[in-house]
Design a protein around this motif. Sequence first.
Motif, short mmCIF file in Angstrom:
data_model
loop_
_atom_site.label_atom_id
_atom_site.label_comp_id
_atom_site.label_asym_id
_atom_site.label_seq_id
_atom_site.Cartn_x
_atom_site.Cartn_y
_atom_site.Cartn_z
N LEU A 61 0.80 -1.22 0.00
CA LEU A 61 0.00 0.00 0.00
C LEU A 61 0.83 1.27 0.00
CD1 LEU A 61 -0.30 1.49 3.09
CD2 LEU A 61 -1.39 -0.69 3.55
N LEU A 114 -0.63 -6.86 -2.19
CA LEU A 114 -1.36 -5.66 -1.80
C LEU A 114 -2.32 -5.93 -0.65
CD1 LEU A 114 -2.09 -2.71 -2.22
CD2 LEU A 114 -3.68 -3.42 -4.03
N PHE A 144 -2.44 -4.54 3.58
CA PHE A 144 -3.51 -3.88 4.34
C PHE A 144 -3.81 -4.64 5.63
CE2 PHE A 144 -4.29 -1.42 0.52
CZ PHE A 144 -4.73 -0.21 1.04
N VAL A 201 -10.05 -4.25 -0.91
CA VAL A 201 -8.94 -4.28 -1.87
C VAL A 201 -9.32 -5.12 -3.07
CG1 VAL A 201 -6.55 -4.99 -2.28
CG2 VAL A 201 -7.18 -4.02 -0.07
N ALA A 225 -8.19 1.26 0.42
CA ALA A 225 -7.99 -0.11 -0.06
C ALA A 225 -8.67 -0.32 -1.41
CB ALA A 225 -8.53 -1.10 0.97
N CYS A 276 -6.68 1.55 -4.11
CA CYS A 276 -5.46 0.85 -4.50
C CYS A 276 -5.77 -0.39 -5.32
CB CYS A 276 -4.65 0.45 -3.26
SG CYS A 276 -3.89 1.84 -2.39
#
Length: 484
Positions: free
Chosen positions: A113, A148, A152, A173, A417, A420
């Motif tokens: 992130l 990724l 988080f 995400v 989230a 991204c």
Amino acid sequence: MSDAADTSGPADATGMPAPTDFDARAELGRAARRRTPRSNHAGWSPPPDRPDPVTLLEQQATTRVPELVPIRYARMLVSPFTFYRGAALIMASDLSGTPVSGITTQICGDAHLSNFGVFGTPERRLVFDINDFDETLPGPWEWDVKRLVASFEIAGRHRGFSDAERDETNRAVVRGYREWMLRAADSKVLDSWYDSVDTDTFMQTIEAERKAKRIAGKQFKRTDAALAKARTRDSMRAVAKLVEVVDGRLRIAADPPLIMPVEMIAPAGHAPEDDRALMQELIRSYQSTLRLPRHPLREFSYVHMARKVVGVGSVGTRAWIVLMRGRDDGDLLLLQAKQAEQSVLERFLPPSEFAEHGQRVVMGQRLMQAASDIFLGWQRVTGYDGVDRDFYLRQLHDWKGSADVEIMEPAGARLYAGLCGGTLARAHARSGDRVAIAAYLGRSDRFDRALAEFATEYADQNERDYTAFAEAVASGRLEAAESV
């Protein structure tokens, strides 16, 4: 007329469907789902022959500046999250044994992130995108998504979020990734290629969330202030912080060991004029890799340079800041020349097609980003020790900004989230088969739930690795600096 109305052409030489055969590309994704069900991505357990994570870090250190490696370890020692930021090789090793769909795209390779943020485009728009491509390589798109979503989960633990809050963020995400990919697959071809995330649109989304009372008003104000601050982070602000006048000459100020002017680390007997001549030639040569045939860099001349410690995972690689002068002393530019080593992914995937790793980074970045720095280019350099090393160059600051994990709250984390995840999907949609990936993901939340479970269990693994790393520092096996 449908997308596939006149596209009955054969597969290409690789056996993949022709790019114009959209129906066959979708079937490729559905066939991949049958081979590797989405639920197969859930969970994580280390194999019996899993490499020692500390050994992997020691191997990485062999090509880095020895006196800087303890700084890297000190930064990784701060928390399990900072350890994770420096553990791209460890996770690449772990991901190499996990299920994949078999659909390849250009991947970031280190999609945590903190490697997302805002920056200015050549058109002077502030956009949100991936901003680190040191490890980029063609590979399984799932690897980026897993890195990724795990970031988080780890950041949420660091901030003390509840289990439910972290699970909601993790799913956000993957949902953001899946929904963006589905939209890209259904879009007109050029719409999917031109897609980007500008900050005005993002702020409209945050305002809608505020009005719906899903986030607090302070989150809107905090984000707006952060974007305003990013617009002030340009080359001239960097000059004001990093440059001083010594005996009437502009020089990058020393701040050992984090900033070391070239004369402090050059070998004995090395003349400053040698550096000037070398850098002028390198800058001239590097211009051949820039996109613009007539570039503003031609109007700048070399003034000074210094080695600068950057990031967490990058610490120990050679990174330079280069001071350039335009019309006069009030017209200055700072470039960053950052060493590009072999991608951590190349231990587990086919090697890069490019002979120089600087070119690997730049070409991957240009492919995945919606817009790239006009100063982005590459160069191979022979160092003081006679060793050839690859570098890529870019502006040191150009309206850059990123999320601050230390003040992240659950509602803001959930929103970030999704942003991204969607941004990663946009990058993959440009560089891979968005139609096949979207068909693999489908419209249910099965993949979302599987990766949320993976993130939870991989965060446990990261904590075990962090403990092993901390013990290696405490025992003296690894040396960590007292300050970072």
